[in-house]
Motif scaffolding. Structure first.
Motif, PDB file in Angstrom:
ATOM      1  N   ALA A 137       0.832  -1.209   0.000  1.00 58.75           N
ATOM      2  CA  ALA A 137       0.000   0.000   0.000  1.00 58.75           C
ATOM      3  C   ALA A 137       0.868   1.261   0.000  1.00 58.75           C
ATOM      4  O   ALA A 137       0.574   2.233  -0.712  1.00 58.75           O
ATOM      5  N   ILE A 138       1.919   1.258   0.801  1.00 59.07           N
ATOM      6  CA  ILE A 138       2.810   2.418   0.866  1.00 59.07           C
ATOM      7  C   ILE A 138       3.377   2.733  -0.517  1.00 59.07           C
ATOM      8  O   ILE A 138       3.428   3.896  -0.936  1.00 59.07           O
ATOM      9  N   THR A 139       3.800   1.692  -1.236  1.00 59.23           N
ATOM     10  CA  THR A 139       4.421   1.897  -2.550  1.00 59.23           C
ATOM     11  C   THR A 139       3.392   2.186  -3.640  1.00 59.23           C
ATOM     12  O   THR A 139       3.572   3.115  -4.436  1.00 59.23           O
ATOM     13  N   LYS A 140       2.287   1.421  -3.675  1.00 55.98           N
ATOM     14  CA  LYS A 140       1.286   1.610  -4.732  1.00 55.98           C
ATOM     15  C   LYS A 140       0.571   2.948  -4.605  1.00 55.98           C
ATOM     16  O   LYS A 140       0.212   3.571  -5.612  1.00 55.98           O
ATOM     17  N   LEU A 141       0.333   3.381  -3.351  1.00 55.94           N
ATOM     18  CA  LEU A 141      -0.389   4.627  -3.123  1.00 55.94           C
ATOM     19  C   LEU A 141       0.550   5.805  -2.872  1.00 55.94           C
ATOM     20  O   LEU A 141       0.085   6.914  -2.595  1.00 55.94           O
ATOM     21  N   LYS A 142       1.853   5.504  -2.918  1.00 54.19           N
ATOM     22  CA  LYS A 142       2.887   6.541  -2.783  1.00 54.19           C
ATOM     23  C   LYS A 142       2.746   7.337  -1.485  1.00 54.19           C
ATOM     24  O   LYS A 142       2.845   8.573  -1.463  1.00 54.19           O
ATOM     25  N   GLN A 143       2.534   6.619  -0.389  1.00 52.78           N
ATOM     26  CA  GLN A 143       2.418   7.260   0.925  1.00 52.78           C
ATOM     27  C   GLN A 143       3.655   6.882   1.750  1.00 52.78           C
ATOM     28  O   GLN A 143       3.580   6.103   2.695  1.00 52.78           O
ATOM     29  N   TYR A 144       4.799   7.486   1.364  1.00 53.86           N
ATOM     30  CA  TYR A 144       6.088   7.087   1.937  1.00 53.86           C
ATOM     31  C   TYR A 144       6.426   7.835   3.226  1.00 53.86           C
ATOM     32  O   TYR A 144       7.502   8.417   3.333  1.00 53.86           O
ATOM     33  N   SER A 145       5.555   7.845   4.190  1.00 52.84           N
ATOM     34  CA  SER A 145       5.860   8.549   5.435  1.00 52.84           C
ATOM     35  C   SER A 145       6.573   7.613   6.415  1.00 52.84           C
ATOM     36  O   SER A 145       6.306   6.408   6.439  1.00 52.84           O
ATOM     37  N   PRO A 146       7.491   8.150   7.241  1.00 56.48           N
ATOM     38  CA  PRO A 146       8.156   7.329   8.266  1.00 56.48           C
ATOM     39  C   PRO A 146       7.143   6.654   9.192  1.00 56.48           C
ATOM     40  O   PRO A 146       7.353   5.520   9.634  1.00 56.48           O
ATOM     41  N   TYR A 147       6.051   7.363   9.471  1.00 56.82           N
ATOM     42  CA  TYR A 147       5.030   6.807  10.362  1.00 56.82           C
ATOM     43  C   TYR A 147       4.434   5.531   9.779  1.00 56.82           C
ATOM     44  O   TYR A 147       4.227   4.542  10.500  1.00 56.82           O
ATOM     45  N   ASN A 148       4.151   5.529   8.472  1.00 54.60           N
ATOM     46  CA  ASN A 148       3.565   4.341   7.856  1.00 54.60           C
ATOM     47  C   ASN A 148       4.518   3.145   7.913  1.00 54.60           C
ATOM     48  O   ASN A 148       4.101   2.018   8.181  1.00 54.60           O
ATOM     49  N   PHE A 149       5.820   3.384   7.688  1.00 53.99           N
ATOM     50  CA  PHE A 149       6.804   2.304   7.777  1.00 53.99           C
ATOM     51  C   PHE A 149       6.938   1.805   9.220  1.00 53.99           C
ATOM     52  O   PHE A 149       6.995   0.600   9.470  1.00 53.99           O
ATOM     53  N   PHE A 150       6.964   2.741  10.163  1.00 57.96           N
ATOM     54  CA  PHE A 150       7.058   2.373  11.580  1.00 57.96           C
ATOM     55  C   PHE A 150       5.838   1.570  12.004  1.00 57.96           C
ATOM     56  O   PHE A 150       5.954   0.573  12.730  1.00 57.96           O
ATOM     57  N   TYR A 151       4.675   1.997  11.543  1.00 63.32           N
ATOM     58  CA  TYR A 151       3.433   1.306  11.898  1.00 63.32           C
ATOM     59  C   TYR A 151       3.456  -0.133  11.386  1.00 63.32           C
ATOM     60  O   TYR A 151       3.097  -1.066  12.103  1.00 63.32           O
ATOM     61  N   ALA A 152       3.884  -0.340  10.134  1.00 63.14           N
ATOM     62  CA  ALA A 152       3.929  -1.685   9.538  1.00 63.14           C
ATOM     63  C   ALA A 152       4.833  -2.608  10.344  1.00 63.14           C
ATOM     64  O   ALA A 152       4.460  -3.753  10.645  1.00 63.14           O
ATOM     65  N   CYS A 153       5.985  -2.115  10.744  1.00 63.14           N
ATOM     66  CA  CYS A 153       6.923  -2.925  11.527  1.00 63.14           C
ATOM     67  C   CYS A 153       6.390  -3.175  12.934  1.00 63.14           C
ATOM     68  O   CYS A 153       6.527  -4.280  13.479  1.00 63.14           O
ATOM     69  N   GLY A 154       5.772  -2.145  13.519  1.00 66.43           N
ATOM     70  CA  GLY A 154       5.234  -2.273  14.870  1.00 66.43           C
ATOM     71  C   GLY A 154       4.114  -3.291  14.963  1.00 66.43           C
ATOM     72  O   GLY A 154       4.062  -4.098  15.905  1.00 66.43           O
ATOM     73  N   VAL A 155       3.211  -3.280  13.982  1.00 63.00           N
ATOM     74  CA  VAL A 155       2.092  -4.221  13.998  1.00 63.00           C
ATOM     75  C   VAL A 155       2.586  -5.657  13.791  1.00 63.00           C
ATOM     76  O   VAL A 155       2.088  -6.587  14.422  1.00 63.00           O
ATOM     77  N   LEU A 156       3.592  -5.837  12.941  1.00 60.36           N
ATOM     78  CA  LEU A 156       4.154  -7.174  12.740  1.00 60.36           C
ATOM     79  C   LEU A 156       4.703  -7.721  14.055  1.00 60.36           C
ATOM     80  O   LEU A 156       4.472  -8.889  14.399  1.00 60.36           O
ATOM     81  N   SER A 157       5.400  -6.891  14.806  1.00 60.14           N
ATOM     82  CA  SER A 157       5.934  -7.307  16.111  1.00 60.14           C
ATOM     83  C   SER A 157       4.803  -7.627  17.077  1.00 60.14           C
ATOM     84  O   SER A 157       4.842  -8.622  17.803  1.00 60.14           O
ATOM     85  N   LEU A 158       3.777  -6.792  17.062  1.00 57.62           N
ATOM     86  CA  LEU A 158       2.650  -6.970  17.967  1.00 57.62           C
ATOM     87  C   LEU A 158       1.914  -8.273  17.706  1.00 57.62           C
ATOM     88  O   LEU A 158       1.504  -8.970  18.644  1.00 57.62           O
ATOM     89  N   ARG A 159       1.754  -8.646  16.422  1.00 57.08           N
ATOM     90  CA  ARG A 159       1.016  -9.852  16.057  1.00 57.08           C
ATOM     91  C   ARG A 159       1.646 -11.111  16.648  1.00 57.08           C
ATOM     92  O   ARG A 159       0.964 -12.120  16.837  1.00 57.08           O
ATOM     93  N   LEU A 160       2.938 -11.048  16.930  1.00 60.83           N
ATOM     94  CA  LEU A 160       3.645 -12.223  17.419  1.00 60.83           C
ATOM     95  C   LEU A 160       3.662 -12.282  18.951  1.00 60.83           C
ATOM     96  O   LEU A 160       4.235 -13.205  19.531  1.00 60.83           O
ATOM     97  N   MET A 161       3.024 -11.312  19.593  1.00 63.37           N
ATOM     98  CA  MET A 161       2.985 -11.267  21.051  1.00 63.37           C
ATOM     99  C   MET A 161       1.830 -12.100  21.601  1.00 63.37           C
ATOM    100  O   MET A 161       0.969 -12.550  20.854  1.00 63.37           O
ATOM    101  N   PRO A 162       1.778 -12.323  22.940  1.00 66.37           N
ATOM    102  CA  PRO A 162       0.693 -13.105  23.550  1.00 66.37           C
ATOM    103  C   PRO A 162      -0.681 -12.509  23.278  1.00 66.37           C
ATOM    104  O   PRO A 162      -0.825 -11.301  23.047  1.00 66.37           O
ATOM    105  N   GLY A 163      -1.700 -13.370  23.330  1.00 67.00           N
ATOM    106  CA  GLY A 163      -3.070 -12.970  23.021  1.00 67.00           C
ATOM    107  C   GLY A 163      -3.580 -11.807  23.853  1.00 67.00           C
ATOM    108  O   GLY A 163      -4.339 -10.975  23.359  1.00 67.00           O
ATOM    109  N   LYS A 164      -3.185 -11.718  25.122  1.00 66.59           N
ATOM    110  CA  LYS A 164      -3.663 -10.640  25.988  1.00 66.59           C
ATOM    111  C   LYS A 164      -3.189  -9.277  25.481  1.00 66.59           C
ATOM    112  O   LYS A 164      -3.911  -8.285  25.550  1.00 66.59           O
ATOM    113  N   VAL A 165      -1.966  -9.239  24.983  1.00 65.68           N
ATOM    114  CA  VAL A 165      -1.425  -7.985  24.455  1.00 65.68           C
ATOM    115  C   VAL A 165      -2.150  -7.605  23.171  1.00 65.68           C
ATOM    116  O   VAL A 165      -2.505  -6.442  22.952  1.00 65.68           O
ATOM    117  N   VAL A 166      -2.398  -8.615  22.322  1.00 65.91           N
ATOM    118  CA  VAL A 166      -3.114  -8.372  21.072  1.00 65.91           C
ATOM    119  C   VAL A 166      -4.528  -7.866  21.359  1.00 65.91           C
ATOM    120  O   VAL A 166      -5.031  -6.967  20.688  1.00 65.91           O
TER     121      VAL A 166
END
Length: 295
Positions: A249-278
């Motif tokens: 989405a970042i590349t196709k829609l040309k929304q190259y903000s640092p926040y969008n990249f940080f968000y993508a990495c942050g959510v990936l990390s979060l998905r791998l955490m315990p269910g209570k955190v999710v």
């Protein structure tokens, strides 16, 4: 592996219908919830549709019985089957292609454990007829538990601008609520059937990059089944696909903000955490969506 898509039951006599409703059914589906889901479509106040139910791989006898009973009581239901489990994207693409012969205007999504409100189709299709520029129309939904009790809600951003602005961070349409104008498919677009999950997310990004217009209604037109293991559903495969979708989405829609990249990495990390955190993060996400939806 090539799918052998076949029609098991079709008593429909119409050569033309305005809408195609499509549902895929799987081995693990709950027979009682499936019955409720089918009934919520067949009892709609809007009636000009063909309801294609795709059996995706082998299913138990309880599911077969519900499907056979439904097809015997409503000739708008077409029962189809994949030769083996192909996934939602392939099942929907087969339903789309089958529906082309009836020259429909709209394609309606429905899942086997959700419940459409009685006026859902009427509300959405009336809106699409009044707004010919909109190609994809979703709605808000009510979240229910295994007993059908309300446990939450999901209200998405309404305007095209906000839907597409949020796409690099999250899928901003509730897939089971969506109606797609058939012109999208006549233009050659389909779900990516190489994906076994997140196929809708990638699809919206592709359509947005091609200039198709989106809209979400604030009406809660569907009851979405949120079961106990909801927060544990996303395994590594789905988490990685969601990450890839955000980068796409970042590349196709040309929304190259640092926040969008940080968000993508942050959510990936979060998905791998315990269910209570999710679960905690999911509640925060609902709160933020409510704020974005109020405009």
């Amino acid at each position: 592996m090539i799918n052998q898509f076949s029609i098991l039951h079709n008593e429909n006599k119409k050569k033309h219908v305005e809408s195609i409703v499509a549902m895929a059914v799987y081995q693990a589906d709950n027979a009682k919830w499936l019955e409720e889901s089918i009934e919520s479509i067949t009892s709609q106040s809007y009636t000009d549709f063909l309801f294609i139910i795709v059996i995706d791989g082998p299913v138990p006898g309880s599911i077969t019985q519900v499907l056979n009973t439904a097809t015997m009581s409503d000739n708008r239901i077409v029962l189809a089957q994949n030769s083996h489990n192909m996934g939602l994207a392939s099942s929907m693409n087969s339903a789309i292609d089958f529906g082309l012969a009836f020259e429909p205007s709209f394609f309606v999504r429905m899942d086997a454990d959700d419940i459409s409100e009685q006026h859902r189709l009427s509300r959405q299709i009336t809106y699409l007829k009044k707004h010919s520029n909109i190609s994809v129309l979703g709605s808000a939904l009510t979240e229910i538990n295994e007993s059908g009790k309300k446990v939450g809600a999901r209200v998405m951003p309404a305007s095209h601008k906000q839907i597409t602005r949020i796409l690099p961070r999250r899928c901003s349409l509730n897939h089971p609520t969506v109606i797609i104008r058939y012109n999208v498919f006549l233009d050659g677009h389909r779900y990516n059937d190489d994906l076994l999950n997140t196929q809708d997310y990638f699809f919206w990004i592709t359509l947005a990059s091609q200039g198709y217009i989106f809209r979400n209604l604030k009406d809660r037109l569907l009851k979405f089944r949120r079961v106990n293991n909801f927060y544990k559903r996303r395994g590594l495969s789905k988490s990685l696909n969601e990450f890839k979708a955000r980068i796409y989405a970042i590349t196709k829609l040309k929304q190259y903000s640092p926040y969008n990249f940080f968000y993508a990495c942050g959510v990936l990390s979060l998905r791998l955490m315990p269910g209570k955190v999710v679960k905690l993060a999911y509640k925060l996400d609902r709160h933020l969506l409510e704020r974005f939806g109020k405009h």
